[in-house]
Scaffold this active site. Structure first.
Site, PDB file in Angstrom:
ATOM      1  N   GLU A  22      -2.271  -9.030  -3.863  1.00  4.63           N
ATOM      2  CA  GLU A  22      -3.185  -9.605  -3.193  1.00  4.63           C
ATOM      3  C   GLU A  22      -2.931 -11.131  -3.944  1.00  4.63           C
ATOM      4  O   GLU A  22      -2.739 -11.449  -4.961  1.00  4.63           O
ATOM      5  CB  GLU A  22      -4.819  -9.214  -3.261  1.00  4.63           C
ATOM      6  CG  GLU A  22      -5.036  -7.848  -2.813  1.00  4.63           C
ATOM      7  CD  GLU A  22      -6.340  -7.392  -2.768  1.00  4.63           C
ATOM      8  OE1 GLU A  22      -7.121  -8.236  -3.319  1.00  4.63           O
ATOM      9  OE2 GLU A  22      -6.642  -6.531  -2.168  1.00  4.63           O
ATOM     10  N   SER A  68      -6.862   1.200  -0.716  1.00  5.72           N
ATOM     11  CA  SER A  68      -8.047   1.995  -0.079  1.00  5.72           C
ATOM     12  C   SER A  68      -7.923   3.158  -0.215  1.00  5.72           C
ATOM     13  O   SER A  68      -8.933   3.895   0.058  1.00  5.72           O
ATOM     14  CB  SER A  68      -7.753   1.518   1.416  1.00  5.72           C
ATOM     15  OG  SER A  68      -6.469   1.834   1.824  1.00  5.72           O
ATOM     16  N   GLU A  82      -6.027 -10.563   6.215  1.00  5.99           N
ATOM     17  CA  GLU A  82      -7.115  -9.844   6.615  1.00  5.99           C
ATOM     18  C   GLU A  82      -8.328 -10.550   6.883  1.00  5.99           C
ATOM     19  O   GLU A  82      -8.869 -11.396   5.909  1.00  5.99           O
ATOM     20  CB  GLU A  82      -7.535  -8.696   5.237  1.00  5.99           C
ATOM     21  CG  GLU A  82      -8.675  -7.791   5.573  1.00  5.99           C
ATOM     22  CD  GLU A  82      -8.624  -6.749   4.347  1.00  5.99           C
ATOM     23  OE1 GLU A  82      -7.751  -6.345   3.943  1.00  5.99           O
ATOM     24  OE2 GLU A  82      -9.659  -6.129   4.828  1.00  5.99           O
ATOM     25  N   ASP A 110       0.613  -0.699  -3.001  1.00  5.26           N
ATOM     26  CA  ASP A 110      -0.226  -1.647  -3.244  1.00  5.26           C
ATOM     27  C   ASP A 110      -0.264  -1.707  -4.639  1.00  5.26           C
ATOM     28  O   ASP A 110      -0.267  -0.570  -5.428  1.00  5.26           O
ATOM     29  CB  ASP A 110      -1.983  -1.439  -3.049  1.00  5.26           C
ATOM     30  CG  ASP A 110      -2.207  -2.189  -1.707  1.00  5.26           C
ATOM     31  OD1 ASP A 110      -1.457  -3.117  -1.445  1.00  5.26           O
ATOM     32  OD2 ASP A 110      -3.340  -1.666  -1.235  1.00  5.26           O
TER      33      ASP A 110
HETATM   34  O1  KIV Z   1      -5.418  -0.872   0.841  1.00 12.04           O
HETATM   35  C1  KIV Z   1      -5.209  -1.102   2.220  1.00 12.04           C
HETATM   36  O2  KIV Z   1      -5.416  -0.212   2.880  1.00 12.04           O
HETATM   37  C2  KIV Z   1      -4.790  -2.650   2.483  1.00 12.04           C
HETATM   38  C3  KIV Z   1      -4.874  -2.615   4.107  1.00 12.04           C
HETATM   39  C4  KIV Z   1      -6.065  -2.728   4.792  1.00 12.04           C
HETATM   40  C5  KIV Z   1      -4.240  -4.026   4.344  1.00 12.04           C
HETATM   41  O3  KIV Z   1      -4.531  -3.171   1.609  1.00 12.04           O
HETATM   42 NA    NA Z   2      -5.016  -2.816  -0.187  1.00 11.75          NA
END
Ligand code: KIV
Ligand code: NA
Length: 266
Positions: free
Chosen positions: A116, A46, A183, A84
């Site tokens: 994911e 994000s 989510e 991530d």
């Molecule tokens: O990238 C992110 O902020 C996320 C969260 C919303 C779980 O994957």
């Molecule tokens: Na994410």
């Protein structure tokens, strides 16, 4: 404070202690959230939307993620730091996932990676786990697949979708995932998955029955005008920051800043 390590996640679930998780993308916010008692900090992809001005997470690269993860890891004393794997850095297979995650582990000091997907990501989760890299899975609405899913929409509403989500949760757990983010999943579906899972579930728009909660920090802090429906705004920092900046502009313009207190004598 004692560092949160991987076994503390399962212990928290066993004790019924909820896990608090927020995103962080830099040292200044990571230090604040760590001092606030956050259990887990997520260097989320994000970062693309929140910090880099992209419309989605799709354009985010490993090179975008690494400096952010380094800064967060450096500023963190207690929290478990998760980074991530961005879109395109793991889907090709376990070997690609391993190369990406090894680079991230060598260069950042993160404690775990997140990726994911359920069944489709099982070979990747197995490969990373075998290599000693803890994996957090991410199910339900998965933003890297937003083109396939048609944007941010609640997942797991029909009976078939519930079964497939439950199967994905079981699959990532069996593959070795240490936790799973859910989510935009209906409350009762997330509750059912949480009850069945031995690993902690961490919800975002997934109701109150998950083992933990995660939010994007700028959403919970009210940094922008809009937040998603599932995010509570615990502050209005955007408005407060704009006011501070406006006051600064006005005081520079009318020469009331700097005054004597903020200047040096010879
Ligand atoms: O990238 C992110 O902020 C996320 C969260 C919303 C779980 O994957
Ligand atoms: Na994410």
């Amino acid at each position: 404070p004692k560092r949160v390590r991987v076994h503390h996640l399962a212990e928290a679930k066993a004790r019924g202690e909820k896990l608090a998780m927020l995103t962080a993308y830099d040292a200044v916010t990571a230090a604040i959230f760590d001092a606030a008692g956050m259990d887990i900090l997520l260097v989320g992809d994000s970062i693309g939307n929140v910090m880099h001005g992209h419309a989605t997470t799709i354009p985010v690269t490993v090179d975008d993620m690494i400096p952010a993860a380094r800064a967060v890891a450096r500023a963190t004393k207690r929290a478990f730091v998760v980074i991530d794997l961005p879109f395109g850095s793991y889907e090709a297979g376990p070997q690609q996932a391993l190369e990406t995650a090894v680079r991230i582990f060598k260069e950042t000091g993160a404690d775990a990676v997140k990726l994911e997907g359920g069944l489709r990501s099982v070979p990747q989760i197995r490969a990373l786990t075998s290599a000693g890299i803890p994996v957090v899975a991410h199910l339900g609405y998965t933003p890297q697949s937003e083109n396939l899913l048609g944007g941010p929409r609640v997942q797991g509403r029909g009976e078939a979708a519930v079964e497939s989500l439950a199967g994905d949760a079981k699959a990532v757990e069996d593959a070795g995932a240490v936790a799973v983010v859910l989510e935009m999943v209906p409350t009762d579906v997330a509750a059912r998955i949480t009850e069945a899972a031995r690993i902690p579930t961490i919800g975002i728009g997934a109701g109150p029955h998950c083992d933990g909660q995660v939010l994007v920090w700028t959403d919970m802090a009210g940094m922008t005008g809009w937040s998603p429906r599932f995010a509570r705004r615990y502050a209005e920092l955007g408005a407060a920051l704009q006011q501070a900046a406006q006051d600064y502009v006005a005081e520079v313009k009318d020469s009331s800043f700097p005054d004597e207190e903020h200047s040096f004598d010879r």
